[in-house]
Design a protein around this motif. Sequence first.
Motif, PDB file in Angstrom:
ATOM      1  N   ILE A   1      42.636  65.119  51.532  1.00 22.97           N
ATOM      2  CA  ILE A   1      43.702  65.978  52.018  1.00 22.97           C
ATOM      3  C   ILE A   1      44.876  65.081  52.392  1.00 22.97           C
TER       4      ILE A   1
ATOM      5  N   GLU B   1      47.961  69.171  50.758  1.00 24.22           N
ATOM      6  CA  GLU B   1      47.312  69.554  49.510  1.00 24.22           C
ATOM      7  C   GLU B   1      46.359  68.466  49.054  1.00 24.22           C
ATOM      8  N   PRO B   2      45.284  68.827  48.354  1.00 23.75           N
ATOM      9  CA  PRO B   2      44.367  67.820  47.846  1.00 23.75           C
ATOM     10  C   PRO B   2      44.976  67.063  46.683  1.00 23.75           C
TER      11      PRO B   2
ATOM     12  N   VAL C   1      36.920  64.832  47.425  1.00 30.98           N
ATOM     13  CA  VAL C   1      37.192  65.752  48.528  1.00 30.98           C
ATOM     14  C   VAL C   1      36.069  65.673  49.545  1.00 30.98           C
TER      15      VAL C   1
ATOM     16  N   VAL D   1      38.125  69.776  54.211  1.00 31.09           N
ATOM     17  CA  VAL D   1      38.639  71.000  53.587  1.00 31.09           C
ATOM     18  C   VAL D   1      38.401  72.184  54.517  1.00 31.09           C
ATOM     19  N   ARG D   2      37.209  72.277  55.087  1.00 31.32           N
ATOM     20  CA  ARG D   2      36.899  73.374  56.011  1.00 31.32           C
ATOM     21  C   ARG D   2      37.755  73.296  57.270  1.00 31.32           C
TER      22      ARG D   2
ATOM     23  N   GLU E   1      40.780  71.989  57.505  1.00 32.84           N
ATOM     24  CA  GLU E   1      42.132  72.394  57.125  1.00 32.84           C
ATOM     25  C   GLU E   1      42.223  73.910  56.978  1.00 32.84           C
ATOM     26  N   GLU E   2      41.237  74.540  56.364  1.00 37.83           N
ATOM     27  CA  GLU E   2      41.226  75.993  56.214  1.00 37.83           C
ATOM     28  C   GLU E   2      41.184  76.679  57.582  1.00 37.83           C
TER      29      GLU E   2
END
Length: 78
Positions: free
Chosen positions: A3, A49-50, A56, A61-62, A64-65
């Motif tokens: 990220i 953004e990735p 990853v 990712v989780r 960031e979400e």
Amino acid sequence: MSIRFTQSCPTCGRRVQIRASLMGYTVACQHCNAEFVAECTDVCQGSVEPQATETVDPLMVRVEEALQRAAKQKAVVN
């Protein structure tokens, strides 16, 4: 993929892509070599953004979400 977010260099003003894992650390601009602390402000929140060149981290990712959902909920409440 990692990220990343973009931040303007305070010395030369050019946009620098920074890994989210470096947030809060001193980084160097690849354009002018000036050092500054990596900080993702409200302006850069949409630019996270990735990048396809690295693997990853599913946890990041989780995270960031979850942060994006929280920001949307806060906007609805206010």
